[in-house]
Motif scaffolding. Structure first.
Motif, mmCIF file in Angstrom:
data_model
loop_
_atom_site.group_PDB
_atom_site.id
_atom_site.type_symbol
_atom_site.label_atom_id
_atom_site.label_comp_id
_atom_site.label_asym_id
_atom_site.label_seq_id
_atom_site.Cartn_x
_atom_site.Cartn_y
_atom_site.Cartn_z
ATOM 1 N N ILE A 205 0.838 -1.205 0.000
ATOM 2 C CA ILE A 205 0.000 0.000 0.000
ATOM 3 C C ILE A 205 0.874 1.257 0.000
ATOM 4 O O ILE A 205 0.624 2.203 -0.745
ATOM 5 N N PHE A 206 1.910 1.266 0.843
ATOM 6 C CA PHE A 206 2.828 2.405 0.940
ATOM 7 C C PHE A 206 3.442 2.721 -0.427
ATOM 8 O O PHE A 206 3.462 3.871 -0.866
ATOM 9 N N TYR A 207 3.955 1.694 -1.114
ATOM 10 C CA TYR A 207 4.610 1.930 -2.398
ATOM 11 C C TYR A 207 3.613 2.384 -3.456
ATOM 12 O O TYR A 207 3.920 3.285 -4.250
ATOM 13 N N ARG A 208 2.425 1.817 -3.467
ATOM 14 C CA ARG A 208 1.416 2.267 -4.438
ATOM 15 C C ARG A 208 1.080 3.748 -4.203
ATOM 16 O O ARG A 208 1.005 4.529 -5.151
ATOM 17 N N LYS A 209 0.877 4.128 -2.944
ATOM 18 C CA LYS A 209 0.563 5.528 -2.622
ATOM 19 C C LYS A 209 1.730 6.463 -2.923
ATOM 20 O O LYS A 209 1.531 7.654 -3.133
ATOM 21 N N SER A 210 2.947 5.911 -2.937
ATOM 22 C CA SER A 210 4.151 6.706 -3.178
ATOM 23 C C SER A 210 4.465 6.862 -4.660
ATOM 24 O O SER A 210 5.479 7.459 -5.016
ATOM 25 N N GLY A 211 3.623 6.295 -5.525
ATOM 26 C CA GLY A 211 3.805 6.478 -6.959
ATOM 27 C C GLY A 211 4.534 5.360 -7.679
ATOM 28 O O GLY A 211 4.809 5.465 -8.875
ATOM 29 N N TRP A 212 4.854 4.282 -6.969
ATOM 30 C CA TRP A 212 5.491 3.133 -7.604
ATOM 31 C C TRP A 212 4.464 2.411 -8.464
ATOM 32 O O TRP A 212 3.292 2.330 -8.100
ATOM 33 N N LYS A 213 4.923 1.867 -9.596
ATOM 34 C CA LYS A 213 4.047 1.140 -10.520
ATOM 35 C C LYS A 213 4.400 -0.339 -10.519
ATOM 36 O O LYS A 213 5.574 -0.703 -10.634
ATOM 37 N N LYS A 214 3.383 -1.171 -10.415
ATOM 38 C CA LYS A 214 3.594 -2.619 -10.483
ATOM 39 C C LYS A 214 4.009 -2.985 -11.908
ATOM 40 O O LYS A 214 3.352 -2.584 -12.868
ATOM 41 N N VAL A 215 5.117 -3.749 -12.012
ATOM 42 C CA VAL A 215 5.609 -4.148 -13.334
ATOM 43 C C VAL A 215 5.701 -5.663 -13.476
ATOM 44 O O VAL A 215 6.156 -6.162 -14.495
ATOM 45 N N GLY A 216 5.286 -6.400 -12.462
ATOM 46 C CA GLY A 216 5.337 -7.851 -12.542
ATOM 47 C C GLY A 216 5.538 -8.467 -11.176
ATOM 48 O O GLY A 216 5.134 -7.903 -10.156
ATOM 49 N N THR A 217 6.188 -9.633 -11.185
ATOM 50 C CA THR A 217 6.491 -10.316 -9.935
ATOM 51 C C THR A 217 7.993 -10.555 -9.852
ATOM 52 O O THR A 217 8.711 -10.478 -10.853
ATOM 53 N N HIS A 218 8.438 -10.850 -8.635
ATOM 54 C CA HIS A 218 9.859 -11.045 -8.376
ATOM 55 C C HIS A 218 10.005 -12.122 -7.318
ATOM 56 O O HIS A 218 9.220 -12.178 -6.369
ATOM 57 N N GLY A 219 11.037 -12.942 -7.470
ATOM 58 C CA GLY A 219 11.311 -13.943 -6.441
ATOM 59 C C GLY A 219 10.152 -14.880 -6.234
ATOM 60 O O GLY A 219 9.501 -15.299 -7.186
ATOM 61 N N LYS A 220 9.882 -15.172 -4.984
ATOM 62 C CA LYS A 220 8.826 -16.128 -4.626
ATOM 63 C C LYS A 220 7.509 -15.411 -4.359
ATOM 64 O O LYS A 220 7.070 -15.289 -3.219
ATOM 65 N N GLU B 101 6.699 -12.197 -4.795
ATOM 66 C CA GLU B 101 6.693 -10.779 -4.452
ATOM 67 C C GLU B 101 6.198 -9.948 -5.636
ATOM 68 O O GLU B 101 6.350 -10.338 -6.786
ATOM 69 N N ILE B 102 5.615 -8.800 -5.317
ATOM 70 C CA ILE B 102 5.242 -7.836 -6.341
ATOM 71 C C ILE B 102 6.495 -7.040 -6.694
ATOM 72 O O ILE B 102 7.221 -6.594 -5.805
ATOM 73 N N LYS B 103 6.737 -6.870 -7.977
ATOM 74 C CA LYS B 103 7.859 -6.042 -8.423
ATOM 75 C C LYS B 103 7.309 -4.678 -8.805
ATOM 76 O O LYS B 103 6.417 -4.562 -9.646
ATOM 77 N N PHE B 104 7.826 -3.651 -8.133
ATOM 78 C CA PHE B 104 7.444 -2.270 -8.400
ATOM 79 C C PHE B 104 8.619 -1.538 -9.038
ATOM 80 O O PHE B 104 9.782 -1.892 -8.819
ATOM 81 N N GLU B 105 8.278 -0.475 -9.774
ATOM 82 C CA GLU B 105 9.310 0.337 -10.407
ATOM 83 C C GLU B 105 8.957 1.810 -10.259
ATOM 84 O O GLU B 105 7.783 2.182 -10.270
#
Length: 152
Positions: free
Chosen positions: A115-130, A132-136
């Motif tokens: 939630i913090f990253y979404r509110k901070s302007g990060w965009k979901k670009v896929g998944t990472h690792g096991k 996890e959501i990958k943000f950019e």
């Protein structure tokens, strides 16, 4: 409350904060060593800490080599005081003063961090690792966000 750059002497307290969190916990705390922390804050990028009464209560570390947020954690006893936001902004301002390359991070889904990253302007670009959501975060998005908040 004091914010400053992290140094070698901070690593023990950084590890205490990292291992105190209740979300995005490490499956094995021994996987993140003191040597890893030292490398990330002195060779690969930079870190920042927040201190209250000479105790580190939060920290952030960015990796210029992999263009990645390596860590951003606040001790649970100090949640919801704006510490994470300040550490986040210090880190991204420094990062985007060094490079205009996109920066990414991974975090567990359905967490306060997501939630913090979404509110901070990060965009979901896929998944990472096991799972996890990958943000950019792009240079342009950060610059526009920083400019907008300076004009308020």
């Amino acid at each position: 409350m004091t914010f400053r750059e992290a140094n070698k002497a901070d690593i023990k307290q950084i590890q205490v904060v990292r291992n105190s969190v209740t979300e995005n916990t490490l499956s094995n705390p021994e996987l993140v060593t003191d040597a890893d922390c030292l490398e990330f804050i002195t060779k690969r990028g930079k870190g920042w800490v927040c201190e209250i009464d000479n105790q580190i209560v939060g920290f952030s570390i960015v990796d210029l080599k992999e263009n990645n947020i390596w860590a951003l954690f606040v001790h649970p006893n100090h949640d919801k005081q704006g510490i994470g936001r300040q550490l986040h902004d210090l880190m991204l301002n420094w990062y985007f003063n060094k490079t205009s390359k996109n920066v990414w991070l991974g975090t567990a889904p359905n967490t306060r961090a997501e939630i913090f990253y979404r509110k901070s302007g990060w965009k979901k670009v896929g998944t990472h690792g096991k799972g996890e959501i990958k943000f950019e975060m792009t240079f342009e998005n950060w610059k526009n966000k920083s400019t907008a908040s300076n004009n308020v």
